[in-house]
Design a protein around this motif. Structure first.
Motif, mmCIF file in Angstrom:
data_model
loop_
_atom_site.group_PDB
_atom_site.id
_atom_site.type_symbol
_atom_site.label_atom_id
_atom_site.label_comp_id
_atom_site.label_asym_id
_atom_site.label_seq_id
_atom_site.Cartn_x
_atom_site.Cartn_y
_atom_site.Cartn_z
ATOM 1 N N HIS A 212 0.847 -1.194 0.000
ATOM 2 C CA HIS A 212 0.000 0.000 0.000
ATOM 3 C C HIS A 212 0.885 1.247 0.000
ATOM 4 O O HIS A 212 1.976 1.240 0.598
ATOM 5 C CB HIS A 212 -0.907 -0.016 1.238
ATOM 6 N N PRO B 73 -13.933 -5.718 3.970
ATOM 7 C CA PRO B 73 -13.660 -4.327 4.340
ATOM 8 C C PRO B 73 -14.699 -3.763 5.303
ATOM 9 O O PRO B 73 -15.895 -3.989 5.135
ATOM 10 C CB PRO B 73 -13.712 -3.577 3.012
ATOM 11 N N LEU C 137 -10.851 -1.002 5.522
ATOM 12 C CA LEU C 137 -9.816 -1.910 6.007
ATOM 13 C C LEU C 137 -10.332 -3.351 5.977
ATOM 14 O O LEU C 137 -11.385 -3.642 6.546
ATOM 15 C CB LEU C 137 -9.422 -1.534 7.431
ATOM 16 N N ARG D 116 -5.819 -2.494 2.263
ATOM 17 C CA ARG D 116 -6.705 -1.442 1.756
ATOM 18 C C ARG D 116 -6.624 -1.435 0.240
ATOM 19 O O ARG D 116 -5.576 -1.722 -0.336
ATOM 20 C CB ARG D 116 -6.292 -0.062 2.256
ATOM 21 N N TRP E 131 -6.185 -4.286 -4.288
ATOM 22 C CA TRP E 131 -5.919 -4.473 -2.864
ATOM 23 C C TRP E 131 -4.423 -4.412 -2.638
ATOM 24 O O TRP E 131 -3.637 -4.904 -3.434
ATOM 25 C CB TRP E 131 -6.492 -5.813 -2.386
#
Length: 157
Positions: A56, A93, A98, A123, A129
């Motif tokens: 991420h 999520p 999250l 995330r 993702w």
């Protein structure tokens, strides 16, 4: 012709139909669990560029030069063996986006067991993702067999 290998992510599917399309950039993992499985498989197949891609933007490693991180990930992957993965739970999520996955990664280095249990956070970054961070525990730190844990019983402290 020898049979195609099973995917290292322990899905029971052949690699070519399971994680290979993600590693080759032909598809994005549809959910956090599949991303986590594909990342384990990427360590096994030494797909360091994929491991970088699936971090991420808020992951601390993303603040460092990509070439350095990819080199370190490749070296780590090459130094270890990845005989299997057990997914014990996943959470879709929440209202903040999250998603969580709890897994037991079997990992060995020069014959020494380096396996761990991790509760990972993911995330979506607008493209796919991505791995945000995780809480890792070694089996010896746990009071129960790793495979018996759930997201609710995983000790985060």
């Amino acid at each position: 012709m020898p049979p195609l290998p099973l995917c290292p992510c322990s899905s029971g599917q052949r690699y070519k139909q399971c994680c290979a399309p993600f590693h080759k950039g032909e598809a994005e993992a549809p959910d956090a669990e599949r991303l986590m499985r594909s990342r384990y498989s990427a360590f096994a197949w030494r797909e360091a560029a994929y491991l970088w891609k699936t971090l991420h933007p808020d992951h601390p490693m993303r603040a460092r030069p990509e070439a350095d991180v990819v080199r370190e990930l490749r070296a780590f992957a090459q130094a270890h063996q990845y005989p299997g993965l057990v997914v014990m739970g996943h959470q879709p999520p929440d209202t903040t986006g999250l998603a969580r996955v709890l897994f037991f990664a079997k990992v060995f280095e020069k014959g020494k067991d380096q396996s761990f249990v991790e509760r990972s956070d993911f995330r979506h970054d607008g493209t796919g993702w991505r791995y945000l961070d995780g809480v890792l525990k070694l089996p010896r730190e746990l009071k129960v067999p790793p495979e018996s844990l759930t997201l609710e019983t995983f000790p985060v402290d």
